[in-house]
Design a protein around this motif. Structure first.
Motif, PDB file in Angstrom:
ATOM      1  N   PRO A  44       0.835  -1.196   0.000  1.00 44.69           N
ATOM      2  CA  PRO A  44       0.000   0.000   0.000  1.00 44.69           C
ATOM      3  C   PRO A  44       0.869   1.246   0.000  1.00 44.69           C
ATOM      4  N   SER A  45       0.403   2.265  -0.647  1.00 45.03           N
ATOM      5  CA  SER A  45       1.125   3.522  -0.708  1.00 45.03           C
ATOM      6  C   SER A  45       0.348   4.591   0.036  1.00 45.03           C
ATOM      7  N   ALA A  46       0.916   5.056   1.136  1.00 46.38           N
ATOM      8  CA  ALA A  46       0.278   6.121   1.885  1.00 46.38           C
ATOM      9  C   ALA A  46       0.180   7.373   1.038  1.00 46.38           C
ATOM     10  N   ALA A  47       1.175   7.610   0.191  1.00 47.02           N
ATOM     11  CA  ALA A  47       1.152   8.804  -0.661  1.00 47.02           C
ATOM     12  C   ALA A  47      -0.038   8.772  -1.614  1.00 47.02           C
ATOM     13  N   ALA A  48      -0.320   7.610  -2.195  1.00 43.41           N
ATOM     14  CA  ALA A  48      -1.471   7.490  -3.093  1.00 43.41           C
ATOM     15  C   ALA A  48      -2.776   7.669  -2.325  1.00 43.41           C
ATOM     16  N   CYS A  49      -2.837   7.128  -1.117  1.00 46.13           N
ATOM     17  CA  CYS A  49      -4.024   7.286  -0.282  1.00 46.13           C
ATOM     18  C   CYS A  49      -4.257   8.757   0.032  1.00 46.13           C
ATOM     19  N   LEU A  50      -3.204   9.448   0.448  1.00 44.66           N
ATOM     20  CA  LEU A  50      -3.319  10.868   0.780  1.00 44.66           C
ATOM     21  C   LEU A  50      -3.720  11.691  -0.435  1.00 44.66           C
ATOM     22  N   ALA A  51      -3.171  11.371  -1.594  1.00 46.14           N
ATOM     23  CA  ALA A  51      -3.524  12.101  -2.816  1.00 46.14           C
ATOM     24  C   ALA A  51      -5.004  11.917  -3.139  1.00 46.14           C
ATOM     25  N   ALA A  52      -5.498  10.696  -3.027  1.00 48.85           N
ATOM     26  CA  ALA A  52      -6.914  10.438  -3.303  1.00 48.85           C
ATOM     27  C   ALA A  52      -7.801  11.129  -2.273  1.00 48.85           C
ATOM     28  N   VAL A 157     -11.779  10.688   2.257  1.00 45.27           N
ATOM     29  CA  VAL A 157     -11.774  12.151   2.219  1.00 45.27           C
ATOM     30  C   VAL A 157     -11.107  12.655   3.493  1.00 45.27           C
ATOM     31  N   GLU A 158     -10.212  13.623   3.372  1.00 48.08           N
ATOM     32  CA  GLU A 158      -9.554  14.175   4.553  1.00 48.08           C
ATOM     33  C   GLU A 158     -10.127  15.538   4.911  1.00 48.08           C
ATOM     34  N   THR A 159     -10.401  15.719   6.206  1.00 49.29           N
ATOM     35  CA  THR A 159     -10.716  17.031   6.774  1.00 49.29           C
ATOM     36  C   THR A 159      -9.748  17.242   7.937  1.00 49.29           C
TER      37      THR A 159
END
Length: 170
Positions: A44-52, A157-159
């Motif tokens: 898993p890529s945390a960077a890809a998760c954060l980008a999405a 989604v990040e808030t």
């Protein structure tokens, strides 16, 4: 030549889920470019998760004034109202993605809320926020929620409170 890295079954599963969710090609370590790898070869890529989770969303021209929503909230150290949280932002993103994937895989939303959501009282109300107007919620949450069709699940989604997975109920 280095031996291939060994990864836990959970890391392999999460890698495959993340790659599939992001549409990323999967390539095995040492594989030739363009050669497909088994799903378990990707981590898993945390960077890809954060980008999405932070993707820009456009308001729909036909959006209703109010919608019903349920959500899963995964908090991390440093997020607003996350006293006692110890996981990193990256870990929280991946955990929210895991919750999303369980729901997409057919798991009961209320059970996933009870297992994953870290919002006070979320389990007892099934993650429901009732009906909301766009002005009632933070912009990233509202942008994602109001973009959903009825009975549709959002991506992560990040808030400022953490990572959400949103389900539109009405």
């Amino acid at each position: 030549m280095r031996p291939p890295e060994r990864r836990s079954p959970l890391a392999l599963f999460l890698g495959a889920a993340l790659a599939a969710a992001c549409g990323a090609p999967q390539v095995a370590p040492g594989a030739a470019p363009g050669e497909a790898a088994p799903a378990e070869a990707s981590a898993p890529s945390a960077a890809a998760c954060l980008a999405a989770a932070n993707a820009k969303r456009q308001a729909r021209a036909d959006e209703p004034s109010r919608i019903g929503v349920k959500h899963v909230l995964v908090r991390y150290a440093g997020a607003d109202r996350a006293e006692g949280a110890t996981r990193t932002r990256e870990e929280a993103c991946l955990r929210a993605m895991e919750a999303r994937d369980k729901i997409r895989g057919g798991a009961d939303l209320d059970e996933v809320v009870a297992e994953y959501s870290e919002e006070a009282g979320a389990a007892s109300r099934g993650g429901s926020l009732g009906t909301v107007e766009r002005a009632d919620v933070l912009p990233p949450f509202g942008d994602a929620a109001f973009d959903l069709d009825l009975h549709q699940l959002s991506d992560v989604v990040e808030t400022r409170h953490g990572f959400h997975v949103i389900f539109r109920t009405e």
